[in-house]
Enzyme design. Structure first.
Site, PDB file in Angstrom:
ATOM      1  N   ASP A   1      -6.107   4.741  -5.469  1.00 45.49           N
ATOM      2  CA  ASP A   1      -6.108   5.675  -4.278  1.00 45.49           C
ATOM      3  C   ASP A   1      -5.089   4.917  -3.264  1.00 45.49           C
ATOM      4  O   ASP A   1      -4.452   3.892  -3.479  1.00 45.49           O
ATOM      5  CB  ASP A   1      -7.273   6.480  -3.925  1.00 45.49           C
ATOM      6  CG  ASP A   1      -8.138   5.375  -3.531  1.00 45.49           C
ATOM      7  OD1 ASP A   1      -7.733   4.002  -3.070  1.00 45.49           O
ATOM      8  OD2 ASP A   1      -9.484   5.594  -3.447  1.00 45.49           O
TER       9      ASP A   1
ATOM     10  N   GLY B   1      -6.025   3.542  -0.650  1.00 45.50           N
ATOM     11  CA  GLY B   1      -6.756   2.452  -0.030  1.00 45.50           C
ATOM     12  C   GLY B   1      -6.153   1.108  -0.471  1.00 45.50           C
ATOM     13  O   GLY B   1      -5.277   0.996  -1.555  1.00 45.50           O
TER      14      GLY B   1
ATOM     15  N   ASP C   1      -6.868  -1.651  -3.091  1.00 50.56           N
ATOM     16  CA  ASP C   1      -7.498  -1.945  -4.398  1.00 50.56           C
ATOM     17  C   ASP C   1      -8.843  -0.997  -4.323  1.00 50.56           C
ATOM     18  O   ASP C   1      -9.993  -1.660  -4.886  1.00 50.56           O
ATOM     19  CB  ASP C   1      -7.783  -3.461  -4.219  1.00 50.56           C
ATOM     20  CG  ASP C   1      -6.634  -4.432  -4.594  1.00 50.56           C
ATOM     21  OD1 ASP C   1      -5.739  -3.811  -5.039  1.00 50.56           O
ATOM     22  OD2 ASP C   1      -6.572  -5.313  -3.534  1.00 50.56           O
TER      23      ASP C   1
ATOM     24  N   ILE D   1       0.668  -0.976   0.130  1.00 53.74           N
ATOM     25  CA  ILE D   1       0.089   0.036  -0.023  1.00 53.74           C
ATOM     26  C   ILE D   1       0.823   0.907  -0.050  1.00 53.74           C
ATOM     27  O   ILE D   1       1.804   1.335   0.671  1.00 53.74           O
ATOM     28  CB  ILE D   1      -0.877   0.118   1.083  1.00 53.74           C
ATOM     29  CG1 ILE D   1      -1.845  -1.497   1.332  1.00 53.74           C
ATOM     30  CG2 ILE D   1      -1.635   1.362   1.293  1.00 53.74           C
ATOM     31  CD1 ILE D   1      -2.303  -1.462   2.593  1.00 53.74           C
TER      32      ILE D   1
ATOM     33  N   HIS E   1      -6.317  -5.923 -10.481  1.00 51.70           N
ATOM     34  CA  HIS E   1      -6.749  -6.769  -9.411  1.00 51.70           C
ATOM     35  C   HIS E   1      -7.508  -7.818 -10.027  1.00 51.70           C
ATOM     36  O   HIS E   1      -8.421  -8.022 -10.798  1.00 51.70           O
ATOM     37  CB  HIS E   1      -7.482  -6.088  -8.327  1.00 51.70           C
ATOM     38  CG  HIS E   1      -8.034  -6.593  -7.088  1.00 51.70           C
ATOM     39  ND1 HIS E   1      -6.982  -7.258  -6.078  1.00 51.70           N
ATOM     40  CD2 HIS E   1      -9.039  -7.487  -6.612  1.00 51.70           C
ATOM     41  CE1 HIS E   1      -7.466  -8.036  -5.283  1.00 51.70           C
ATOM     42  NE2 HIS E   1      -8.677  -8.133  -5.739  1.00 51.70           N
TER      43      HIS E   1
HETATM   44  C1  GAR Z   1      -2.299 -10.333 -10.592  1.00 45.93           C
HETATM   45  O1  GAR Z   1      -3.232 -11.324 -10.685  1.00 45.93           O
HETATM   46  C2  GAR Z   1      -2.757  -8.951  -9.884  1.00 45.93           C
HETATM   47  O2  GAR Z   1      -3.896  -8.703 -10.226  1.00 45.93           O
HETATM   48  C3  GAR Z   1      -2.505  -9.555  -8.342  1.00 45.93           C
HETATM   49  O3  GAR Z   1      -1.523 -10.036  -8.440  1.00 45.93           O
HETATM   50  C4  GAR Z   1      -1.307 -10.753  -9.663  1.00 45.93           C
HETATM   51  C5  GAR Z   1       0.236 -10.305 -10.042  1.00 45.93           C
HETATM   52  O4  GAR Z   1       0.604 -11.471 -11.188  1.00 45.93           O
HETATM   53  N1  GAR Z   1      -2.416  -8.134  -7.815  1.00 45.93           N
HETATM   54  C6  GAR Z   1      -3.343  -8.182  -6.675  1.00 45.93           C
HETATM   55  O5  GAR Z   1      -3.700  -9.015  -5.983  1.00 45.93           O
HETATM   56  C7  GAR Z   1      -3.298  -6.642  -5.983  1.00 45.93           C
HETATM   57  N2  GAR Z   1      -4.261  -6.884  -4.719  1.00 45.93           N
HETATM   58  P1  GAR Z   1       1.829 -11.298 -12.064  1.00 45.93           P
HETATM   59  O6  GAR Z   1       3.039 -11.086 -11.034  1.00 45.93           O
HETATM   60  O7  GAR Z   1       2.136 -12.531 -12.626  1.00 45.93           O
HETATM   61  O8  GAR Z   1       1.519 -10.252 -13.021  1.00 45.93           O
END
Ligand code: GAR
Length: 189
Positions: A140, A142, A144, A91, A108
């Protein structure tokens, strides 16, 4: 459009951006890729692709404020038009958001505002939902949160595990991230 991508892990979404740029399908300049810890595959694959990289190691700073200030400075040095949080699991502070006001994009693996946080896929599966998906939004300070730009649904299948579902979501997420960046780049011209 200059972009800086922030990662904490594998960076497969980032790879989709790299591939699209290389294929001429996405007209953006990958100014740099940064991580919050050393040894990420995301930084490794970027360096291999000849993209400038940086690490602002969360553990190397006395507190979150000092880390945030260092991250803000490191990102700002590349003068990005858009900063992409692509699996960046930290964050950031209100100061970071203010420095990149209206420029900080997050992806996300759930249909926000449902299932925010580090385990969006696991939490959605545990809840027993039948349809989930992915979201690209302006971030922002927060977890997600922030205005949604694009979303796409992914059906949960019988027998899905966190891994199988996340992989199907990521297939859609990569496409959505690239098309969102393409739209932003086109709007900027
Ligand atoms: C993705 O699915 C992304 O949306 C998630 O982490 C993964 C990264 O994958 N992010 C979150 O959960 C943010 N809260 P990657 O490293 O293979 O691109």
């Amino acid at each position: 459009m200059r972009i800086v991508v922030l990662v904490s892990g594998t960076g497969s979404n980032l790879q989709a951006v790299i591939d699209a740029v290389r294929a001429g399908d996405l007209d953006v300049e990958l100014a740099a890729v940064g991580a919050d810890r050393p040894g990420t595959y995301g930084v490794e694959r970027s360096a291999a692709a000849g993209i400038p990289t940086f690490v602002v190691d969360f553990k190397a700073y006395p507190d979150r404020a000092a880390w945030n200030a260092a991250l803000t400075e490191a990102v700002a040095a590349f003068r990005p038009d858009v900063v992409v949080s692509s699996g960046f699991m930290r964050i950031v502070s209100a100061d970071f958001i203010a420095a990149f006001d209206g420029k900080y994009l997050n992806t996300h693996p759930a249909l926000l505002p449902a299932f925010p946080g580090a385990h969006g896929v696991r939490d959605a599966l545990a809840y027993g939902i039948k349809v989930t998906g992915c979201t690209v939004h302006w971030a922002d300070a927060g977890v997600d949160t922030g205005p949604i730009i694009a979303q796409e649904a992914v059906a949960v299948e019988d027998g899905d595990t966190e891994e199988t579902l996340h992989e199907r979501i990521k297939t859609v997420e990569r496409r959505l991230l690239v098309s969102t960046l393409r739209d932003l780049a086109a709007a900027k011209q």
